[in-house]
Structure formats: C-alpha cells, structure tokens
Design a protein around this motif. Structure first.
Motif, PDB file in Angstrom:
ATOM      1  N   UNK A  96       0.783  -0.869  -0.081  1.00  0.00           N
ATOM      2  CA  UNK A  96      -0.028   0.372  -0.213  1.00  0.00           C
ATOM      3  C   UNK A  96       0.576   0.559  -0.245  1.00  0.00           C
ATOM      4  N   UNK A  97       0.049   2.409   0.287  1.00  0.00           N
ATOM      5  CA  UNK A  97       1.175   3.433  -0.128  1.00  0.00           C
ATOM      6  C   UNK A  97       0.329   4.562   1.263  1.00  0.00           C
ATOM      7  N   UNK A  98       0.599   4.592   2.080  1.00  0.00           N
ATOM      8  CA  UNK A  98       2.612   4.262   2.760  1.00  0.00           C
ATOM      9  C   UNK A  98       2.045   2.878   2.954  1.00  0.00           C
ATOM     10  N   UNK A  99       3.318   1.956   3.540  1.00  0.00           N
ATOM     11  CA  UNK A  99       3.378   0.907   3.472  1.00  0.00           C
ATOM     12  C   UNK A  99       2.639   0.395   4.808  1.00  0.00           C
ATOM     13  N   UNK A 100       1.655  -0.649   4.244  1.00  0.00           N
ATOM     14  CA  UNK A 100       0.772  -0.847   5.768  1.00  0.00           C
ATOM     15  C   UNK A 100       1.415  -1.461   6.910  1.00  0.00           C
ATOM     16  N   UNK A 101       0.820  -1.727   7.746  1.00  0.00           N
ATOM     17  CA  UNK A 101       1.976  -2.178   9.023  1.00  0.00           C
ATOM     18  C   UNK A 101       1.135  -3.544   9.099  1.00  0.00           C
TER      19      UNK A 101
ATOM     20  N   UNK B 209      -5.470 -14.478  12.345  1.00  0.00           N
ATOM     21  CA  UNK B 209      -5.978 -13.091  12.185  1.00  0.00           C
ATOM     22  C   UNK B 209      -5.305 -12.484  11.653  1.00  0.00           C
ATOM     23  N   UNK B 210      -4.803 -11.800  10.200  1.00  0.00           N
ATOM     24  CA  UNK B 210      -3.537 -10.905   9.978  1.00  0.00           C
ATOM     25  C   UNK B 210      -3.994  -9.812   9.737  1.00  0.00           C
ATOM     26  N   UNK B 211      -3.873  -8.512   9.918  1.00  0.00           N
ATOM     27  CA  UNK B 211      -4.635  -7.080  10.047  1.00  0.00           C
ATOM     28  C   UNK B 211      -3.140  -6.336   9.533  1.00  0.00           C
ATOM     29  N   UNK B 212      -3.860  -5.860   7.948  1.00  0.00           N
ATOM     30  CA  UNK B 212      -3.202  -4.814   7.954  1.00  0.00           C
ATOM     31  C   UNK B 212      -3.766  -4.034   7.078  1.00  0.00           C
ATOM     32  N   UNK B 213      -2.975  -2.784   7.918  1.00  0.00           N
ATOM     33  CA  UNK B 213      -3.739  -1.122   7.732  1.00  0.00           C
ATOM     34  C   UNK B 213      -2.746  -0.034   7.461  1.00  0.00           C
ATOM     35  N   UNK B 214      -3.560   0.806   7.043  1.00  0.00           N
ATOM     36  CA  UNK B 214      -2.354   2.224   6.879  1.00  0.00           C
ATOM     37  C   UNK B 214      -3.431   3.082   7.117  1.00  0.00           C
ATOM     38  N   UNK B 215      -3.005   4.438   6.851  1.00  0.00           N
ATOM     39  CA  UNK B 215      -3.892   5.454   6.739  1.00  0.00           C
ATOM     40  C   UNK B 215      -5.128   5.262   6.021  1.00  0.00           C
TER      41      UNK B 215
ATOM     42  N   UNK C 278      -7.423   2.902   5.366  1.00  0.00           N
ATOM     43  CA  UNK C 278      -7.930   1.126   5.352  1.00  0.00           C
ATOM     44  C   UNK C 278      -7.234   0.489   5.688  1.00  0.00           C
ATOM     45  N   UNK C 279      -8.081  -0.960   5.849  1.00  0.00           N
ATOM     46  CA  UNK C 279      -6.918  -1.952   6.571  1.00  0.00           C
ATOM     47  C   UNK C 279      -7.969  -3.224   5.938  1.00  0.00           C
TER      48      UNK C 279
END
Length: 1284
Positions: free
Chosen positions: A362-367, A407-413, A415-416
C-alpha cells in the motif's frame, strides 16, 4: 528401485486429486470426507465494512460461517460485548450469526449506529468478521435561501450554484425545468462535478425562470428540489468576443489525491466567446490507453482503475480563436492496503511443521499485526509450537491442541485488510477415496494409470500389489506418483488383472482393488490407395480394419479434412467409399478415420481427376459480346438502345441482358436494367431523373454469358423533385426520454436531383398539438429528446431536394422509449393440483405502471427443500414466461413432497419489473420409486433371505413394503400368489417354510400414504435335499445348474432408465453384456458390458415414453443369448386418484347427510304450519358473507386508474393504503391446464439500462403476512419519474 514423479500436464485429467505437499496436507474435495473431518470456523459471508442502511427498513447485518462442529456466534458493538438477549428489537437467525434489527416495529435506526464485529467459535478456534460500520442514510431538506434573478449580458459567463444538502451517501445532482424536462447541455452549457451549472457564454435563448436543481438520494429513494433560479439575458450590440478564462478550477495549479483502483475524475470548465474547446495532456508522459475516457464534452478527464504509475501533472488547455488558458493538476495516487500474499488455511499432521504468510502492500506501506482466535497474539495463550516473525508465523512440531484461527490485519491511514486463516491439526487413519473395483480399460502398448486417491494424517504410505495374494510391485516397469496413482508406462496383455492399493499410517491400514483390462489396438489392414480416374467415371477407396472384439468401431470418411459433400454420388459402405460420376470438384485427399472408445487410427489417399480422351465433337462456347451500341429517341424519362449481336458459337442466343452505370452517383458500378429475348436487338428503356446513364449488353446462351459489350455513350437526364418518400419509417425510443425516428434513405438515383434532404415531422398522438418538423441532411435517423416515457407519436418523413418536395408522406405510429415496470404483480396465489403440478394466479399490474409494451409475466420458482429428507441444497431457479396479459399459469415438473418458493414479475420491452414477495407452497406426497435393489441370498432347503434398499426417490414418508411371491414349475407356469406386508423400517426378511428345489418369483415394492410405487422383481431357487444330485458349493449363495442358460429377463422402467435383471444357470465366471435398441427399429443393437458376474444392470440415458427391446448375452459362449424382452419408459407416475364415490365410508356418510336433511325439512314444515317465521333470508341479507360472493376470473378487465392531478396537490410522500382481497381460491374438480398455460421459455433475459429516475417511485411498505397486496398512491416524486 521405486520411481516417483509428478504426473505430466497431459495426464492431469486422469487424476482425481493433486498430490500432497510436504509442509501441509491437502484435503480432497470429497463431500463425505469433509463432513467427517473437524474444522475450525471459516467466515463465509459478511456485510460490507461501510454499511449504509435505509432507516425505514429492518437492519440485517450478515455473518455466516462454517465449521465442524458448527460454530456458535457472538457480536461486539463499539468494542464491547453486544448482548442481543437484552434488546427485544434484535434477533439472530437460527443456525446463523446474522442479526436482524427490527426497525419497522418501533425501533430507531439512529440508535443502532456503531461499529459491529461478529465472532464465530467452536472447539477448534474462533474466526472474526471485519469491523462493520452501520450508518443510516440521510436525505436532509434544502436550506431555504432567497434567490435573486440573474441579469447577465449576452456573451458573458454564468455559474448557477446548486449547493445541495449534505446527505449520506451524497446525492446525485441534475437540472430540469418546471415541466420536468432535462435542461439541454452542450459544449457551451454543462453541469460540473459539484452540481453547479456552468455557462461558458450566455445567449438570449438562455432566458428562463425555471432553472431547478434536483438532488436524488438513492438509499431513501427521495428527490429534493431547490427553488427555481431566474436568468435574464440582455443584449448589447455588438457582442464582445472574449478569450478563454477557467471557471473551475481556479488559479494556475491545484492538487488531487486519489486511491489506487478508484476512478480519477479531473475537470476543467472555461468561459469565453466563441465557446472554448478543452484538451487534456499529461506532462512528461502519455494518457493511459484503454483506461482514459472523456466526458461532459471533454471537460472531464476520466481514468479508471488508477495505479501509482498514474501520478503526475495533468494539464487542461482551453482554446478558442482569441487565445488559450491552462491549468495544471498535480495528481498523487495513494493506496489502501492490498494483498500480495493473503494467509491460507493450513492442515497439518501431529509433529509436522508449517507457516502462515501475510504480505500486503500500500501507500504508505501498511503495518502487519496478528491475532489468534480474535485476540492479539501478544496476549493470546502461549503455544510452544508457534513463533511470530513479522509477516510470518512459523509452526514447529504441532499437536492437536495447536489448532486455532489466526487473523492477519494489514492497515494504513487509508484502510485495512483482515483475513482469517486456520491451522487445523488432524490425526486421521487412512481413507481410500477411489471407488472399489473400478474398471480401467487401455489399449495394449499404451500407458495405464490406476488411481488410488487417499487421505490420512499423518500422510499414509501407498503400496501396490497385483492379484489378491501378489507381492508388492517394484521395478522400473512401474511409476508410483505422489498422489497414489500407479502408472504402467507400457501396458501389455499380461498386465491385465486385479491390482490392490494399500494405504497405511501409524493410525491404521486400508486397501482397495481395481481392475485393468488390456484391449487389442485398432488397425487398418487395407488402407485406401492413390487413384487416378477419368471425369464421369467411378472410383472406390477401401478401408478394412481389425479391432478388439469387445470394442465397437465407427468409420468416418473426410474429404480434405472436412465432411464429405452432401451428394448422393458419395456412397459409404461398411469398409469402402464409392464415388459415382466423378467430376473435377471431387479432386482431393480422402481420409478414413476409425474411432473406438479407447483409440483412433486413420489413413489417407489422393484422388486425381483427369479429362476423358478427346473425341471429335462440335465446339460449343459462350457467345461473343454484342457491339456497335447506339442511343436514339432521347427523352427526359426514356431512351431507345440498339446493338448488333456477336457470334453465337454453335449455341443459339436465348436472351440479352441490359445493364446501366450511373457515372454521377456510383461510377464503375453496373446495375441490372432489363432483359429481352435473343431475337430482339432493340429495347425501349425507362429512365430516372438526375442520372448520368451508360449502357452495356450481355448475350446469353445455354453454355453461359458472354463478356459485356463496350459501354454506350453517356446520357444525363434532367433533375426533378423526388417521386417517392423513404420507406420503413419507424419510431422507437432507445431511452425513457427520447424518440428515435428511423427510415431507409433513398438510393442515389431515387433522389431525382441534387441537395437530397428529409423533412422529419412528429406530434403526440391523441393530443391537440401542432406538428413539429425539422429538415435534416441525407441521413437515416433523427432523435427527439425530452419526450414523456412511452407515449404514442404520429410520425412522417418526406424527401426533398433543390427542386422541391416529394408527395405528402403517409403517417406512421411510433412510441417514445420504454422504462422498467414500476410495480410487481399482486395477490399471488398458488393452487397445488397434484404432486408434480401447480397453478399460480396473480393480479395484473395497471397498464400505466408497465411503462412499455406489455410482453407478459415471468414466474421464478425454485425448490427450497425435500420434506422427506429434510435436507437443503442449492437448486437453480427455473423461469417460465407467460406471454400477453395472462393472470395465471401452470408450473410443471415439480418434485413430490417438497417445499417451493416463487415470485412473479411483469416484463416489457425494457426488461423486468420488481419481483412480488416470495410465495411458499408445498407439493403433496406421491408414490415412491422402486426399491433401489433386491438381493436373494443364503438358499436352504426351505428358506431364502431377501435384502433390499429403500427407494431412491421416496416422494413422501414410506409406510410399508409389499412382497408378493409365487412358485414357478418346470413348464414356467406360475403358482398361487402370496402377499406379505413389511414395515417400512425393515431392510431384510427370511422366508421360511418354502418347498425345496423350487424356483420362486418375487415382486417387491414400497408404499406411501398415496399408494404403491413401481415394483422390482427377482427369482431364486431353494436347494435340493440331501439325496438330490445338486448341492451348493461351500460358501456359495446359489445352486450351480447343470447346463448354461439365461432366462427370466425382467425389466423395471422409469422415465430415463431401466433396471434389467435375469437368471443365469451355467458355469462360473461368465462375462455378461446387455444389448438393447428401439423396438421396431432397424438400427443395430447397442451393447453395454456388465462389470463382474452380476445378474442385473441399469440402462441409463433412455428417452421417456419410448418402447425398447432388450436381450442379455454371455461372453465366451458363442451365440448364447436370452430371448428378447420389450419394455416402455414413461413419464413420472402421477399420484393415484381414488374414486371416493365407490368407497363404502363415503356412501354411508352421504346417506346420513340425506337423512339429516329430510328431518330438517320436516321440522321446518311443522314450524311453518304453526305460523312461525324462519328468518334465514333476512339474516343472509343483513350479514352477507364475503366468502360466498361471486368472484371474477380471467375476465381481462383492469382496475381503475387514479387521477394524477388529484394526488399531486400534496408534495409530501404519501403513505400506502392497502386493499385486502379474498385469499380463498375456487377449486376445480379437474386440472384445467393446457399447453397454452405453460411458459414460453427459460432463457430470455432483459437487461436494465440504469434509467435516470425510472425506479425511484414511492417506497413500498411491508406486506401483511397473509399475502395481502399493498397498493401505492402516486406522489410528486412519481409524477417526476414519468418525465425524467
């Protein structure tokens, strides 16, 4: 040494399942296996993350999951537990996590706003849904404001601001006038993305007082209207021209941020006179091909599915004759998280290792963060087999307690992403999934693949044996695949036999046997040979074959790799192809192709056709072309043409063909004019105006046509007004608000002169309007915009040119565009006629709501479940179409004792209207099918054991079985019949006290409460006594006869299949086959091989209602067949109809009723004589029962239409009234259906076109439970819909 390898791609179709990988088990998609294995929960369905709901309807928040054992469900709201038991408005669907919040019975949608999350849990873990944000939609009123009239100088720019109220979701904006007609837009006047109306320069025709901005809120299906805006344009002479100036965006630069995958919309609207033209470029690059579109007269740049590569500077340039202006928009494309590698479910054996990988970008890179069973992994219970390494979880030496859902959660500003993946640790003994005794047939010297699909945990080891007691297979002549398949690369005759597959792991062992048969290859022992044949001769190609006796070959002949010509000269024999009366076109390559079910061979030969030896003969040829063409007698509309014939070449000229060329309209193209007999050399020709004629002549004899003569001199006729008008004038709307008028244009010479144009005229039918006319160029179509939806118009099209008009054209009737129907049929009722047929009734919709040509009604119906099995499965919807204004139809082919749903929709030329509420009905019980099998075993001196299987289609609740049997003597005569009734829960029976050494015939069927089903028959023999010459073999179930024969062939037929059984007496290990064909047909018998030594076989794929002949034979016994038997398939058995008039209980009941009536009449007579009054009539008149009122049925009438004007006085949405029709039905003694009552097709589809406001009528309220139909009063919104 055992070889292991992967199966090549070309052989994957022969493999049932892919091989298991080392790191994890693959669970085969076997339904029975999946039902038995434990599995953590998996979310299968959930509501969207951002869920905007209609505040007037119940809120349904979906959460469906599967698992073994079935999971339980719980919810959180705004991060805390949501106790649905404490809220009377909230219920959870049975066997589901889906919440239903009851808003329609007093609940407030605003009270349930929030963030919801569902958890599905069983003993192996917990899966969670996304965070579902619930927000009710809003459609606020327009803010009141005082609008001053806009006074604008001609040529100046103008912006009319809409400023709609902020709704959820945002409204759709459009501009109309007081007559609900769309305001026309162009390069000069257009609507911006913000809803404002922009004028690049105003003109006097822009003066009006009814510029109205409308906002349409989709979720609430309402439309809000701004106060009308007045514009007055005053003129000044001369009008000053102006160079472009951007109205929006302002300034020289701006910025825009868009998310990856979305649609990028950039807008530039400019003022200026003349009207500026907009052009778009991307600085330092090109606009992306195939994803770039221009809208709103190129004022809007649209790029779909944007990516990071679309970032950059986009420049819009507005230009007219006085100069240009530009604006640069800097676009930055950001990205919400998207998957690179989503975690996948992991199935492991105890002690194995595995990994879960979760990678997103993503942009920015998700955590990336991990949860275990819905709990952050940092605070989840410890698991020594688990190690988290960033985006990877590593499992080592797992145990059964390691099963969980992660559960894997990938999020940035922006969305997720949330993904569930389970780790399922299984300890399972081996299972073999390949059917037992499966038969494989291959051609000798070809590869053989024997399947052994398996599953177990830990992964089982597979071994193969040949024969029942053979040794384990090893060596280079075998290949052992990882999925259990045994490959014999080159199968020989000695490879045939029984092969045993053994699967074992530490929890157990299992084995399975398969059979391999090796067939002789098909060969062409005499191939077709190269042939040279003279024209008109005869030639034959041979194709003699040798093949395995158990395979049925088919021979096909091709010519030049295509089918043989459809010509009686080609005769195809058993082993040859003969061509009679050969011609030059028969030259080519002929191929003989021999196909069996296992192999195919071919051979080819070339045929060369040569001319016959020349013989002295008269030479016949086509005539020479005519010459010396001359034009005389030139007039405005006629001319005379003469010529001199050429040599006829020994074949008399039969006729002359005259052609002409129009050098003015179609130079170089010759057209047929006329033809005259061969004895005539002059012709009088009629001419058309405004054509530059040239003529040529062609002579024709029996041999053919001559070359054309040299063209004559040119002759130009004078111009005139058109003689005729265009043909095939039609008026059909393509959109709900237009009328498309089309016609066939006149051809070039029909124009009669230069400047061909058309006068198109139209007016609304049955309305006192003047004709509206427009003159268009030489085209074939004109579109009238802003028409009401589906109204009739009178249309005419007249041709004209520079010299005048054609005669007055005739008028035709057309219609403006259709829109989708507005309402669904009401009062849908279902009358179940029998177990396979139902009749559905509905009320017709008012014609005014059809908004198009009524094409008919569609009934959608589908099976919900079988009441006998109580099992639900997905069944595809069936569709029946009933043409015209029918109000009933028949539903054939229903399954007995089942639950169905249906709805009805009206259809016009635009498509389908809304569906009526689903109607549930059930079909009654029917008679069952025959028992699935009947086996007779363990014969003794005086007893036999019968075993049977329940019917495949019980069609109801089985009540009992009926067994009938009778002895058969040596002359095949039948003895007395004995009948036994057996409870439905039994599956075997021992018959005792039978006669020894006696043959018995058995008849067996099942019953429901409706009646008895079809029966299955079988024969068996009790053994002889101790002194007899026959004794059963040790362990055998039947007595072996002294001589071979096949007898007592019996059939039990259904619609598309038949059970064939027979009695065999003879040597062991006979291989049987069944031959069958259509009775009375001369076609060859079809042959089916019976696997093993069974004495029954099922013929499938038969045609219902057809008589068949059948016989049984045995392989290896030359000419040994049974006698023929004939049976007939038929339709599904209807429920048995019992004539109650002949039943004793009914006769007694009728006698009792008659006696009571007689007593009542006597009492009435006595009371009347005493002066008493019996006021039955008065009571009936005072309290009329609506149930006994006469009912209209199919009288073709329609209800009254309500006045639109009377309803339009109040501009608030009207509540719906309801009318309550009687839900009684008039029963008929017999089915009154006919072929006309059935639907006319299933595949017809009508596509919706997204019409502007066509579907936004007043909202329907919830219908009463008893099927009463709610009616809907017109509202201002409805009136507006008919104009948009």
């Amino acid at each position: 040494m055992m070889k292991k390898m992967s199966i090549p791609t070309s052989k994957t179709s022969l493999v049932l399942f892919l091989c298991q990988i080392i790191s994890a088990l693959d669970v085969p998609l076997d339904s029975k296996l999946l039902e038995e294995l434990s599995q953590p929960p998996t979310i299968t369905q959930q509501s969207p993350k951002d869920y905007i709901v209609d505040p007037r309807e119940n809120i349904v928040i979906q959460c469906e999951a599967k698992g073994k054992p079935p999971p339980s469900f719980s919810w959180t709201r705004n991060g805390t537990h949501f106790d649905i038991d404490k809220d009377a408005q909230v219920t959870m669907k049975p066997n589901s996590g889906t919440l239903v919040i009851n808003i329609m019975n007093g609940g407030k949608a605003e009270a349930y706003e929030g963030v919801y999350q569902c958890t599905a849990r069983n003993e192996r873990g917990a899966a969670i849904s996304n965070n579902i944000v619930i927000r009710p939609s809003r459609s606020p009123l327009w803010t009141k404001e005082k609008l001053e009239p806009n006074h604008v100088r001609e040529g100046d720019s103008l912006v009319l601001h809409c400023r709609p109220p902020v709704g959820l979701p945002p409204p759709i904006i459009f501009w109309m006038d007081n007559a609900f007609q769309r305001l026309p837009q162009s390069e000069r006047v257009s609507q911006g993305l913000n809803g404002d109306l922009y004028f690049s320069n105003v003109q006097p025709e822009d003066t009006r007082e009814d510029y109205i901005c409308y906002a349409r809120f989709n979720h609430t299906q309402t439309i809000q209207q701004k106060q009308p805006i007045s514009v007055k344009v005053f003129s000044t002479k001369p009008v000053t021209e102006r160079q472009p100036v951007l109205l929006t965006p302002t300034g020289s630069t701006s910025t825009k941020v868009e998310l990856r995958g979305n649609v990028l919309l950039l807008e530039c609207i400019a003022a200026g006179l003349p009207t500026p033209v907009i052009r778009w470029i991307k600085e330092g690059g090109e606009l992306p091909a195939n994803r770039t579109f221009f809208e709103n007269f190129k004022k809007t740049l649209k790029i779909i599915d944007v990516s990071e590569a679309d970032s950059g500077n986009y420049k819009c340039i507005a230009r007219n004759t006085l100069g240009s202006a530009h604006h640069v928009i800097s676009v930055t494309v950001k990205a919400a998280p998207y998957w690179i590698t989503a975690p996948r479910n992991l199935v492991l054996s105890p002690g194995e290792d595995g990994t879960l990988i979760c990678r997103a970008n993503g942009n920015p890179k998700p955590s990336i963060s991990w949860l275990a069973n819905g709990v952050p992994i940092a605070i989840a219970p410890e698991d020594p087999s688990r190690k988290v390494d960033g985006d990877t979880i590593i499992f080592s030496h797992v145990q059964e307690r390691s099963s969980a859902v992660y559960q894997c959660n990938a999020s940035n500003e922006y969305g997720y992403l949330l993904s569930n993946a389970f780790v399922n640790v299984l300890a399972e003994p081996p299972r073999i999934l390949t059917p037992a005794n499966k038969l494989y047939q291959v051609i000798a010297d070809s590869p053989a693949l024997l399947d052994c699909a398996y599953f177990g945990s830990p992964k089982p080891e597979i071994e193969w044996f040949k024969g029942v007691k053979g040794s384990i297979l090893r060596g280079n002549e075998y290949i052992f695949h990882d999925n259990g398949t045994l490959e014999i690369p080159v199968a020989q005759k000695n490879s045939a036999g029984t092969y045993t597959c053994v699967a074992r792991n530490e929890l157990g062992k299992i084995q399975n046997e398969v059979q391999l048969e090796i067939k002789d290859p098909t060969m062409i022992i005499k191939q077709p040979e190269y042939k040279v044949i003279q024209r008109y001769g005869q030639v034959s190609f041979e194709c003699i074959i040798k093949h395995d006796s158990t395979l049925l070959p088919t021979i096909t002949w091709l010519k030049d790799n295509d089918e043989l010509p459809d010509d009686d000269r080609f005769l195809v024999g058993k082993d040859n192809l003969t061509i009679m009366n050969v011609t030059d076109k028969d030259d080519g390559t002929y191929t003989c192709i021999v196909n069996t079910t296992l192999d195919s061979v071919s051979a080819s030969a070339v045929l060369t056709v040569v001319a016959a030896p020349p013989t002295p003969a008269i030479i016949y040829a086509r005539p020479n072309p005519p010459f010396d063409l001359e034009l005389t007698g030139q007039l405005e509309r006629s001319i005379d043409l003469s010529w001199i014939p050429g040599d006829e070449n020994n074949s008399p000229i039969t006729n002359f063909v005259i052609e002409y060329e129009d050098a003015l309209h179609e130079p170089g193209v010759w057209h047929y004019q006329t033809e005259v007999p061969g004895t005539q050399t002059t012709v009088h020709l009629k001419l058309s105006p405004y054509v530059n004629y040239s003529f040529r002549v062609i002579a024709v004899n029996k041999i053919g046509r001559s070359q054309p003569s040299e063209p004559s001199e040119q002759y130009l006729t004078k111009s005139a007004s058109p003689d005729e008008n265009p043909a095939n004038v039609q008026g059909i709307g393509s959109e709900p608000d237009n009328l498309v008028i089309t016609w066939e244009p006149l051809k070039g010479f029909q124009s009669n002169g230069p400047g061909l144009q058309y006068k198109v005229s139209w007016r609304q039918k049955d309305v006192d309007d003047e004709w509206t006319s427009v003159i268009v160029a030489n085209v074939s179509k004109y579109i009238v915009s802003g028409t009401p939806t589906f109204v009739p118009y009178e249309i005419k099209v007249q041709a004209l040119n520079d010299l005048g008009y054609a005669p007055e054209p005739s008028e035709v009737i057309g219609h403006s565009g259709e829109d989708l129907p507005m309402v669904a049929p009401g009062n849908v009722q279902v009358h179940v006629i029998n177990s396979t047929l139902a009749k559905v009734h509905w009320d017709p919709v008012p014609l005014k709501t059809v908004r198009g040509h009524l094409q008919g009604y569609k009934v959608y119906y589908w099976k919900v479940q079988s009441l006998s099995r109580r099992s639900r499965r997905h069944v595809e919807q069936k569709i029946l179409t009933f043409r015209g204004n029918k109000t009933f139809g028949m539903l054939p082919g229903l399954e007995p004792y089942s639950s169905y749903k249906l709805n009805v929709r009206v259809v016009n030329g635009k498509g389908e209207g809304p569906a009526s509420p689903d109607k549930v009905f059930r079909t009654p019980e029917g008679v069952p099918s025959s028992p699935s099998f009947l086996k007779i075993t363990n014969p003794t001196l005086d007893s036999l054991t019968l075993e049977w299987g329940s019917p495949t289609h019980p069609n109801g609740v089985l009540t009992s079985y009926t067994l009938k049997f009778q002895p058969i003597n040596n002359t095949h005569e039948l003895g007395p019949l004995v009948e036994i009734r057996i409870p439905a829960n039994e599956s075997s029976l021992i018959l005792k006290n039978l006669n020894y050494s006696t043959r018995y015939k058995f008849y067996f069927n099942a019953q429901t409460s409706v009646g008895s089903g079809s029966q299955i028959t079988e024969e068996a023999v009790t053994i002889m006594d101790e002194a007899g010459i026959l004794r059963p073999a040790v362990g055998a179930g039947k007595v072996q006869p002294l001589y071979p024969r096949i007898r007592n062939v019996t059939t039990a037929a259904a619609e598309t299949y038949a059970n064939i059984s027979w009695e065999y007496e003879g040597p062991d290990h006979a291989n049987f086959y069944v031959e069958y064909g259509v009775a009375g047909s001369k076609e060859d018998w079809k042959k089916e091989i019976v696997n093993g030594s069974r004495s029954f076989f099922v013929l499938k794929g038969l045609t219902p209602g057809t008589a068949y002949k059948v016989r049984v034979g045995a392989e290896g016994l030359s000419g040994f067949r049974s006698s023929e038997d004939v049976f007939e398939t038929g339709p599904a058995m209807a429920s048995r109809q019992v004539d109650i008039a002949t039943q004793g209980w009914f006769i007694g009941l009728m006698c009792a009723v008659a006696l009571l009536i007689l007593i009542l009449l006597i009492v009435c007579f006595i009371r009347r004589n005493k002066g008493g009054k019996y006021p039955v009539k008065e009571k009936e008149d005072a309290h009329a029962d609506p149930e006994i009122q006469p009912m209209k049925e199919d009288d073709g009438t329609f209800g009254e239409y309500r006045s639109l004007e009377s309803d339009a006085e109040d501009h608030k949405p009207l509540k719906k009234g309801s009318r309550t029709p009687s839900d009684r039905t008039v029963k008929k003694e017999d089915s009154d259906d006919s072929l006309v009552d059935y639907g006319e097709g299933v595949n017809g589809q009508f596509n919706e076109d997204g019409s502007f406001i066509g579907q936004y009528s007043g909202k329907k309220e919830k219908e009463p439970a008893e099927g009463n139909e709610s009616s809907e009063a017109p509202s201002p919104v409805n009136a507006m819909n008919s104009f948009v």
